[in-house]
Design a protein around this motif. Structure first.
Motif, PDB file in Angstrom:
ATOM      1  N   ALA A 334       0.825  -1.211   0.000  1.00 48.87           N
ATOM      2  CA  ALA A 334       0.000   0.000   0.000  1.00 48.87           C
ATOM      3  C   ALA A 334       0.858   1.260   0.000  1.00 48.87           C
ATOM      4  O   ALA A 334       0.529   2.258  -0.670  1.00 48.87           O
ATOM      5  CB  ALA A 334      -0.931  -0.006   1.209  1.00 48.87           C
ATOM      6  N   ALA A 335       1.980   1.233   0.733  1.00 50.92           N
ATOM      7  CA  ALA A 335       2.861   2.409   0.784  1.00 50.92           C
ATOM      8  C   ALA A 335       3.479   2.688  -0.586  1.00 50.92           C
ATOM      9  O   ALA A 335       3.576   3.852  -1.019  1.00 50.92           O
ATOM     10  CB  ALA A 335       3.956   2.191   1.832  1.00 50.92           C
ATOM     11  N   ARG A 336       3.901   1.648  -1.276  1.00 46.17           N
ATOM     12  CA  ARG A 336       4.471   1.835  -2.624  1.00 46.17           C
ATOM     13  C   ARG A 336       3.407   2.337  -3.591  1.00 46.17           C
ATOM     14  O   ARG A 336       3.680   3.170  -4.451  1.00 46.17           O
ATOM     15  CB  ARG A 336       5.049   0.508  -3.125  1.00 46.17           C
ATOM     16  N   TRP A 337       2.182   1.843  -3.457  1.00 45.85           N
ATOM     17  CA  TRP A 337       1.070   2.304  -4.314  1.00 45.85           C
ATOM     18  C   TRP A 337       0.854   3.801  -4.108  1.00 45.85           C
ATOM     19  O   TRP A 337       0.739   4.555  -5.073  1.00 45.85           O
ATOM     20  CB  TRP A 337      -0.197   1.521  -3.961  1.00 45.85           C
ATOM     21  N   GLU A 338       0.770   4.229  -2.833  1.00 51.02           N
ATOM     22  CA  GLU A 338       0.521   5.632  -2.525  1.00 51.02           C
ATOM     23  C   GLU A 338       1.686   6.520  -2.941  1.00 51.02           C
ATOM     24  O   GLU A 338       1.496   7.685  -3.297  1.00 51.02           O
ATOM     25  CB  GLU A 338       0.239   5.787  -1.029  1.00 51.02           C
ATOM     26  N   GLU A 339       2.895   5.957  -2.913  1.00 52.63           N
ATOM     27  CA  GLU A 339       4.059   6.710  -3.364  1.00 52.63           C
ATOM     28  C   GLU A 339       3.984   6.992  -4.857  1.00 52.63           C
ATOM     29  O   GLU A 339       4.342   8.091  -5.325  1.00 52.63           O
ATOM     30  CB  GLU A 339       5.335   5.941  -3.020  1.00 52.63           C
ATOM     31  N   MET A 340       3.538   6.007  -5.624  1.00 51.62           N
ATOM     32  CA  MET A 340       3.454   6.160  -7.080  1.00 51.62           C
ATOM     33  C   MET A 340       2.179   6.877  -7.506  1.00 51.62           C
ATOM     34  O   MET A 340       2.120   7.441  -8.604  1.00 51.62           O
ATOM     35  CB  MET A 340       3.524   4.775  -7.751  1.00 51.62           C
ATOM     36  N   SER A 341       1.159   6.841  -6.663  1.00 48.16           N
ATOM     37  CA  SER A 341      -0.110   7.518  -6.985  1.00 48.16           C
ATOM     38  C   SER A 341      -0.577   8.285  -5.755  1.00 48.16           C
ATOM     39  O   SER A 341      -1.509   7.863  -5.061  1.00 48.16           O
ATOM     40  CB  SER A 341      -1.167   6.491  -7.417  1.00 48.16           C
ATOM     41  N   PRO A 342       0.083   9.430  -5.450  1.00 55.97           N
ATOM     42  CA  PRO A 342      -0.201  10.150  -4.202  1.00 55.97           C
ATOM     43  C   PRO A 342      -1.621  10.685  -4.108  1.00 55.97           C
ATOM     44  O   PRO A 342      -2.121  10.929  -3.015  1.00 55.97           O
ATOM     45  CB  PRO A 342       0.825  11.306  -4.216  1.00 55.97           C
ATOM     46  N   GLU A 343      -2.279  10.890  -5.243  1.00 56.10           N
ATOM     47  CA  GLU A 343      -3.633  11.453  -5.214  1.00 56.10           C
ATOM     48  C   GLU A 343      -4.695  10.413  -4.872  1.00 56.10           C
ATOM     49  O   GLU A 343      -5.794  10.755  -4.451  1.00 56.10           O
ATOM     50  CB  GLU A 343      -3.965  12.091  -6.568  1.00 56.10           C
ATOM     51  N   GLY A 379       2.987  -2.949  -5.946  1.00 54.81           N
ATOM     52  CA  GLY A 379       2.530  -1.631  -5.506  1.00 54.81           C
ATOM     53  C   GLY A 379       3.069  -0.518  -6.376  1.00 54.81           C
ATOM     54  O   GLY A 379       2.360   0.447  -6.677  1.00 54.81           O
ATOM     55  N   GLY A 380       4.336  -0.647  -6.807  1.00 56.89           N
ATOM     56  CA  GLY A 380       4.925   0.384  -7.652  1.00 56.89           C
ATOM     57  C   GLY A 380       4.248   0.501  -8.996  1.00 56.89           C
ATOM     58  O   GLY A 380       4.190   1.593  -9.584  1.00 56.89           O
ATOM     59  N   PHE A 381       3.713  -0.612  -9.510  1.00 61.10           N
ATOM     60  CA  PHE A 381       3.012  -0.590 -10.795  1.00 61.10           C
ATOM     61  C   PHE A 381       1.493  -0.499 -10.627  1.00 61.10           C
ATOM     62  O   PHE A 381       0.753  -0.665 -11.602  1.00 61.10           O
ATOM     63  CB  PHE A 381       3.380  -1.838 -11.606  1.00 61.10           C
ATOM     64  N   LEU A 382       1.046  -0.233  -9.398  1.00 61.90           N
ATOM     65  CA  LEU A 382      -0.385  -0.070  -9.103  1.00 61.90           C
ATOM     66  C   LEU A 382      -1.184  -1.303  -9.520  1.00 61.90           C
ATOM     67  O   LEU A 382      -2.250  -1.208 -10.139  1.00 61.90           O
ATOM     68  CB  LEU A 382      -0.946   1.183  -9.788  1.00 61.90           C
ATOM     69  N   ARG A 383      -0.669  -2.474  -9.134  1.00 59.86           N
ATOM     70  CA  ARG A 383      -1.320  -3.727  -9.483  1.00 59.86           C
ATOM     71  C   ARG A 383      -1.564  -4.553  -8.227  1.00 59.86           C
ATOM     72  O   ARG A 383      -0.890  -4.383  -7.205  1.00 59.86           O
ATOM     73  CB  ARG A 383      -0.469  -4.516 -10.484  1.00 59.86           C
ATOM     74  N   THR A 384      -2.507  -5.456  -8.328  1.00 55.25           N
ATOM     75  CA  THR A 384      -2.844  -6.316  -7.186  1.00 55.25           C
ATOM     76  C   THR A 384      -2.410  -7.760  -7.388  1.00 55.25           C
ATOM     77  O   THR A 384      -2.446  -8.549  -6.436  1.00 55.25           O
ATOM     78  CB  THR A 384      -4.371  -6.306  -6.945  1.00 55.25           C
ATOM     79  N   ASP A 385      -2.008  -8.123  -8.612  1.00 53.89           N
ATOM     80  CA  ASP A 385      -1.685  -9.521  -8.911  1.00 53.89           C
ATOM     81  C   ASP A 385      -0.254  -9.837  -8.473  1.00 53.89           C
ATOM     82  O   ASP A 385       0.677  -9.834  -9.274  1.00 53.89           O
ATOM     83  CB  ASP A 385      -1.903  -9.839 -10.386  1.00 53.89           C
ATOM     84  N   LEU A 386      -0.114 -10.143  -7.186  1.00 53.64           N
ATOM     85  CA  LEU A 386       1.196 -10.440  -6.595  1.00 53.64           C
ATOM     86  C   LEU A 386       1.883 -11.600  -7.303  1.00 53.64           C
ATOM     87  O   LEU A 386       3.103 -11.595  -7.487  1.00 53.64           O
ATOM     88  CB  LEU A 386       1.000 -10.749  -5.108  1.00 53.64           C
ATOM     89  N   SER A 387       1.093 -12.574  -7.716  1.00 55.55           N
ATOM     90  CA  SER A 387       1.664 -13.779  -8.325  1.00 55.55           C
ATOM     91  C   SER A 387       2.436 -13.478  -9.607  1.00 55.55           C
ATOM     92  O   SER A 387       3.344 -14.234  -9.983  1.00 55.55           O
ATOM     93  CB  SER A 387       0.561 -14.797  -8.620  1.00 55.55           C
ATOM     94  N   TYR A 388       2.097 -12.377 -10.274  1.00 56.42           N
ATOM     95  CA  TYR A 388       2.771 -12.021 -11.522  1.00 56.42           C
ATOM     96  C   TYR A 388       4.263 -11.769 -11.284  1.00 56.42           C
ATOM     97  O   TYR A 388       5.091 -12.001 -12.172  1.00 56.42           O
ATOM     98  CB  TYR A 388       2.113 -10.793 -12.120  1.00 56.42           C
ATOM     99  N   TYR A 389       4.611 -11.277 -10.074  1.00 54.55           N
ATOM    100  CA  TYR A 389       5.990 -10.898  -9.779  1.00 54.55           C
ATOM    101  C   TYR A 389       6.724 -11.956  -8.956  1.00 54.55           C
ATOM    102  O   TYR A 389       7.876 -11.756  -8.570  1.00 54.55           O
ATOM    103  CB  TYR A 389       6.011  -9.561  -9.021  1.00 54.55           C
ATOM    104  N   LEU A 390       6.064 -13.061  -8.660  1.00 54.99           N
ATOM    105  CA  LEU A 390       6.696 -14.136  -7.913  1.00 54.99           C
ATOM    106  C   LEU A 390       7.330 -15.137  -8.869  1.00 54.99           C
ATOM    107  O   LEU A 390       6.831 -15.333  -9.989  1.00 54.99           O
ATOM    108  CB  LEU A 390       5.670 -14.849  -7.028  1.00 54.99           C
ATOM    109  N   PRO A 391       8.396 -15.807  -8.466  1.00 53.52           N
ATOM    110  CA  PRO A 391       9.023 -16.803  -9.349  1.00 53.52           C
ATOM    111  C   PRO A 391       8.139 -18.021  -9.532  1.00 53.52           C
ATOM    112  O   PRO A 391       7.277 -18.315  -8.706  1.00 53.52           O
ATOM    113  CB  PRO A 391      10.322 -17.160  -8.596  1.00 53.52           C
TER     114      PRO A 391
END
Length: 400
Positions: A334-343, A379-391
Motif C-alpha cells: 500500500a505504501a508503494r502504491w501511494e508513493e506512485m499515486s499520491p492522489e 505496488g509500484g506498478f499499481l497492481r494487485t496480482d502479486l503472483s505475476y511478480y513471484l518466481p
C-alpha cells in the motif's frame, strides 16, 4: 398575511392580497342556493323523476344535483343539473345558476359521470389484490414478536417493505408461501432481528426461482413447445442472480456495487454455472448472502460439498509460520502504491484482491523475501496480482 379587524369577530380576517380576497368572494357565490323557480323548472323537465335510478315523488324526496360535481370540473349551467332522489344525491351541495332557461341535460355530462364511477370502481378492483396480498404477508409476520403477553412487541419492518412484498406478488409468489418463509426466517437464531425481513426476501427469491425453473420444465415437456436454448436459459439465470445480488447489496447500503465488484461477481458466477451447479442448487441464496455482505464471490457461500478442493484449502486458517511470513507485506504494498499515486491510494476492492493473492502465495510456500520484493513491484506498478511478480515453482527455493 392576514390581519384581524377589531370591529368583527375574532375569527374574521381581511386579506392583504386583493386577488386572494376576490377568489374567496367567487367561491362564496358558488355556495348560494338554487332559486325556487329554477328548482321547479328542473323538476318539471325531469317529470319529477330521479335521472339516476328512476325513483319518483312522492315515494322519495327529490333534490337538484350536479351531474358532474363542480370540484371535478362540472359547470353550473342548466345542462349539468338534474333531478336526483335523496339516496342518489348522497348529501351533495347545490350550486346557483344565473340563467332562468333550462336546457336538456347534456348526454356527455351523464356519460362522464358514469365513466368516473366506473373508473373509481376499476381503481378499487386493481388495488384489491395488492392489499389482500400485503395483508397476507403482514398477518404471518405479526404472528411473531418479542416477549410474551402484554409485553409482546412486533419486529419492526423496514420503511420500504410494501414495495418489496409487491415485487414478489408481481413475480407470482403465492401468498400462502409466506407462512413457511416467515417461520423459517424467524426460527433461524443466527439471523439478527434487523435482518429478518431481508432473510425472508432471500428465501422468497429462492421460491420464485424454483417456480421459474418448474415453468421452464413444463414448457419443455409440451409436445409442440420449442426446447429452451441452453445459452438463453443460462442468461436468464445469470440475470436473475445478478439482480438478486445487487438488490441485496443496495439494501444494506449505502453504495451500489462498483464495476469491478460486478465483474468479479459475474466471473465467479460464470465459473459456478460452468460447473453445472444450477442443476443442484438455485444459487439465489448464495447471491443474496454475497450481496448482503458486500462480497463479490458467491461461490464462497456454497455448502462445503459443492466447493472445489482449492476453495476448501483456501478457507483453512493460516499457520503461525505463514502469518509471520506475511506480516507487513500489505503495508509495504500500500505504501508503494501511494508513493506512485499520491492522489489516490488503493481501494478496498484492491486491498481484498491483494490479500487473496498474498494468502495464496503464503500457502504456496514462497519465501518472505520473494513476497516482499513482489509486493514492492506490484505496488509500484499499481497492481494487485502479486503472483505475476513471484518466481515460478521450478525456480522457487525455500519455504515449507
Amino acid at each position: 398575511m392576514y390581519v384581524h379587524e377589531s370591529a368583527k369577530s375574532p375569527y374574521s380576517y381581511t386579506s392583504s392580497r386583493p386577488h386572494v380576497a376576490a377568489r374567496e368572494t367567487i367561491k362564496g357565490l358558488h355556495r348560494m342556493a338554487v332559486s325556487k323557480r329554477l328548482r321547479y323548472e328542473i323538476l318539471r323537465r325531469d317529470n319529477q323523476t330521479c335521472r339516476y335510478c328512476g325513483a319518483t315523488a312522492p315515494d322519495v324526496p327529490l333534490r337538484i344535483d350536479h351531474v358532474t360535481p363542480v370540484a371535478l370540473g362540472g359547470t353550473d349551467t342548466p345542462d349539468n343539473l338534474v333531478t336526483s332522489c335523496e339516496p342518489c344525491n348522497s348529501g351533495k351541495s347545490s350550486a346557483t345558476v344565473d340563467s332562468a332557461l333550462v336546457a336538456q341535460v347534456n348526454d356527455d355530462a351523464l356519460r362522464w359521470a358514469d365513466a368516473m364511477k366506473q373508473a373509481a370502481a376499476n381503481l378499487l378492483d386493481a388495488e384489491k389484490p395488492k392489499l389482500e396480498y400485503r395483508a397476507a404477508f403482514l398477518a404471518e409476520w405479526n404472528r411473531w414478536g418479542i416477549g410474551k403477553g402484554a409485553d409482546r412487541t412486533a419486529i419492526d419492518l423496514p420503511a420500504d417493505w410494501k414495495a418489496s412484498v409487491e415485487r414478489f406478488r408481481v413475480a407470482g409468489l403465492p401468498s400462502q408461501m409466506w407462512t413457511d418463509i416467515v417461520d423459517t426466517s424467524m426460527g433461524n437464531g443466527k439471523v439478527l432481528e434487523a435482518n429478518k425481513f431481508k432473510y425472508c426476501c432471500g428465501i422468497a427469491w429462492n421460491q420464485v426461482t424454483a417456480m421459474q425453473e418448474d415453468a421452464r420444465r413444463i414448457l419443455a415437456d409440451k409436445p409442440h413447445a420449442p426446447n429452451p436454448d441452453n445459452g438463453n436459459l443460462r442468461d436468464y439465470t445469470s440475470c436473475h442472480l445478478y439482480s438478486t445480488w445487487v438488490w441485496a447489496w443496495e439494501r444494506v447500503g449505502p453504495e451500489s456495487p462498483s464495476r469491478a465488484d460486478a465483474l468479479d461477481f459475474m466471473r465467479d458466477l460464470s465459473e459456478m454455472l460452468e460447473r453445472g451447479l444450477s442443476a443442484h442448487l438455485e444459487l439465489t441464496e448464495q447471491a443474496f448472502l454475497a450481496g448482503s455482505d458486500h462480497a463479490a464471490d458467491p461461490s464462497s457461500y456454497l455448502p462445503d460439498e459443492f466447493k472445489t478442493p482449492e476453495q476448501l484449502t483456501s478457507e483453512l486458517p493460516l499457520t503461525d509460520e505463514q502469518y509471520e511470513r506475511g506480516a507487513g507485506v500489505l503495508n509495504l504494498w500500500a505504501a508503494r502504491w501511494e508513493e506512485m499515486s499520491p492522489e489516490e491510494g488503493p481501494t478496498r476492492h484492491d486491498e481484498e484482491e491483494f490479500l487473496q493473492e498474498l494468502t495464496a502465495a503464503l500457502r504456496a510456500g514462497h519465501d518472505r523475501d520473494w513476497i516482499l520484493h513482489a509486493a514492492d513491484l506490484a505496488g509500484g506498478f499499481l497492481r494487485t496480482d502479486l503472483s505475476y511478480y513471484l518466481p515460478k515453482p521450478d525456480v522457487q527455493g525455500g519455504g515449507n
